[in-house]
Write an enzyme that holds these catalytic residues in place. Structure first.
Site, PDB file in Angstrom:
ATOM      1  N   LYS A  13      33.997  45.728  39.879  1.00  0.00           N
ATOM      2  CA  LYS A  13      33.140  45.066  40.880  1.00  0.00           C
ATOM      3  C   LYS A  13      33.866  44.945  42.222  1.00  0.00           C
ATOM      4  CE  LYS A  13      32.461  41.141  38.649  1.00  0.00           C
ATOM      5  NZ  LYS A  13      33.316  41.385  37.477  1.00  0.00           N
ATOM      6  N   ARG A  88      28.190  33.013  37.207  1.00  0.00           N
ATOM      7  CA  ARG A  88      28.789  33.509  35.967  1.00  0.00           C
ATOM      8  C   ARG A  88      28.178  32.836  34.752  1.00  0.00           C
ATOM      9  NH1 ARG A  88      33.920  35.695  38.108  1.00  0.00           N
ATOM     10  NH2 ARG A  88      35.329  36.347  36.484  1.00  0.00           N
ATOM     11  N   ARG A 127      46.010  46.817  35.753  1.00  0.00           N
ATOM     12  CA  ARG A 127      45.717  46.571  37.172  1.00  0.00           C
ATOM     13  C   ARG A 127      46.933  45.984  37.887  1.00  0.00           C
ATOM     14  NH1 ARG A 127      40.193  43.547  38.236  1.00  0.00           N
ATOM     15  NH2 ARG A 127      41.106  41.913  36.951  1.00  0.00           N
ATOM     16  N   ARG A 162      48.088  40.104  38.360  1.00  0.00           N
ATOM     17  CA  ARG A 162      47.457  38.782  38.294  1.00  0.00           C
ATOM     18  C   ARG A 162      47.874  38.110  36.994  1.00  0.00           C
ATOM     19  NH1 ARG A 162      41.129  39.425  39.422  1.00  0.00           N
ATOM     20  NH2 ARG A 162      41.141  37.859  37.798  1.00  0.00           N
ATOM     21  N   ARG A 173      38.876  36.245  28.283  1.00  0.00           N
ATOM     22  CA  ARG A 173      38.000  36.394  29.449  1.00  0.00           C
ATOM     23  C   ARG A 173      36.802  37.281  29.120  1.00  0.00           C
ATOM     24  NH1 ARG A 173      41.763  38.725  33.645  1.00  0.00           N
ATOM     25  NH2 ARG A 173      39.947  38.748  35.005  1.00  0.00           N
TER      26      ARG A 173
HETATM   27  P1  AMP Z   1      37.834  37.049  38.806  1.00  0.00           P
HETATM   28  O1  AMP Z   1      38.792  37.425  39.894  1.00  0.00           O
HETATM   29  O2  AMP Z   1      36.408  37.233  39.195  1.00  0.00           O
HETATM   30  O3  AMP Z   1      38.168  37.727  37.500  1.00  0.00           O
HETATM   31  O4  AMP Z   1      38.006  35.473  38.560  1.00  0.00           O
HETATM   32  C1  AMP Z   1      39.263  34.934  38.203  1.00  0.00           C
HETATM   33  C2  AMP Z   1      39.075  33.580  37.569  1.00  0.00           C
HETATM   34  O5  AMP Z   1      38.470  32.685  38.510  1.00  0.00           O
HETATM   35  C3  AMP Z   1      38.169  33.526  36.349  1.00  0.00           C
HETATM   36  O6  AMP Z   1      38.839  33.881  35.157  1.00  0.00           O
HETATM   37  C4  AMP Z   1      37.754  32.059  36.354  1.00  0.00           C
HETATM   38  O7  AMP Z   1      38.794  31.226  35.897  1.00  0.00           O
HETATM   39  C5  AMP Z   1      37.577  31.797  37.846  1.00  0.00           C
HETATM   40  N1  AMP Z   1      36.199  32.095  38.306  1.00  0.00           N
HETATM   41  C6  AMP Z   1      35.808  33.072  39.151  1.00  0.00           C
HETATM   42  N2  AMP Z   1      34.481  33.020  39.361  1.00  0.00           N
HETATM   43  C7  AMP Z   1      34.016  31.984  38.632  1.00  0.00           C
HETATM   44  C8  AMP Z   1      32.730  31.417  38.411  1.00  0.00           C
HETATM   45  N3  AMP Z   1      31.625  31.919  39.008  1.00  0.00           N
HETATM   46  N4  AMP Z   1      32.629  30.350  37.590  1.00  0.00           N
HETATM   47  C9  AMP Z   1      33.716  29.804  37.003  1.00  0.00           C
HETATM   48  N5  AMP Z   1      34.954  30.306  37.150  1.00  0.00           N
HETATM   49  C10 AMP Z   1      35.117  31.371  37.956  1.00  0.00           C
END
Ligand code: AMP
Length: 218
Positions: A13, A88, A127, A162, A173
């Site tokens: 994404k 989400r 990654r 990360r 996740r």
């Molecule tokens: P991402 O970079 O999108 O994989 O997000 C990294 C982390 O941020 C996730 O594993 C969650 O802990 C938190 N996170 C990101 N977006 C959301 C969301 N919409 N709702 C809740 N937690 C989020």
């Protein structure tokens, strides 16, 4: 254009949203990036989010909703935006509907970037990211390695992984994605907004398919 992206962690994404935002000069609002920035700056949202992110869990809905209320009501969003990583779950999606009504805006399209699970784990654990904010390039140790090894081949900064991309958190996740986020595919299908794009293969091919799905000129 107002576009929302769905897709599992590792579906690509971030990469596709970045390309799209550059091509059409749209604001790219990545919930993960916004939260990581908030954690780094020690803001109240960051303090509330940190423990959940470290454990690979979802951050409480109210943190995200407040963050996106502020972003979506800013003048920067007037020309359109790309939502990446928010909503989400169902509660966040319903709150987004309310936020959009508040700013008198509607989504034009929801893209589901579809990728088989077996690929996702390999994509996530390999990654590597450039921590230089002005660069932010993303690499993969196998699929798209940096020409400079462990350093970014665009700006020379040492690449990092990360903390939540480590193998022990990835399975969790993905499980959370299937339980909480995947049901949004039907939610947006029922609204007639959903377009599915195959997230596997070459990045340029995926981008071309994405432009086809959005019915915009290449
Ligand atoms: P991402 O970079 O999108 O994989 O997000 C990294 C982390 O941020 C996730 O594993 C969650 O802990 C938190 N996170 C990101 N977006 C959301 C969301 N919409 N709702 C809740 N937690 C989020």
């Amino acid at each position: 254009m107002r576009i929302l992206f769905l897709g599992a962690p590792g579906a690509g994404k971030g990469t596709q949203c970045k390309k799209l935002s550059q091509k059409f000069d749209l604001l790219h609002l990545s919930s993960g990036d916004l939260l990581r920035e908030a954690v780094k700056n020690g803001t109240p949202a960051g303090l509330a989010a940190k423990d959940f992110m470290d454990k690979g869990q979802l951050v409480p809905d109210n943190v995200l909703i407040d963050l996106f209320r502020e972003k979506l009501s800013s003048p920067d969003c007037k020309n359109g935006f790309i939502l990446d990583g928010f909503p989400r779950n169902r509660a966040q999606a319903e709150s987004l509907d309310v936020l959009l009504t508040e700013i008198d805006a509607k989504l034009d399209c929801v893209i589901d970037l579809e990728t088989r699970d077996q690929l996702l784990e390999e994509r996530i654990t390999g990654r590597r990211i450039c921590p230089n904010k002005a660069c932010g390039a993303v690499f993969h140790t196998k699929f798209s390695p940096s020409k400079k090894g462990d350093d970014c081949d665009q700006c020379g900064t040492a690449l990092t992984q990360r903390s939540d991309d480590k193998p022990e958190l990835v399975k969790q996740r993905l499980a959370i994605y299937h339980e909480s986020t995947a049901p949004l595919i039907d939610f947006y299908k029922q609204k007639g907004l959903l377009k599915v794009v195959n997230g596997e293969g070459e990045q340029d091919k995926i981008f071309a398919d994405l432009l086809d799905a959005l019915k915009v000129n290449k």
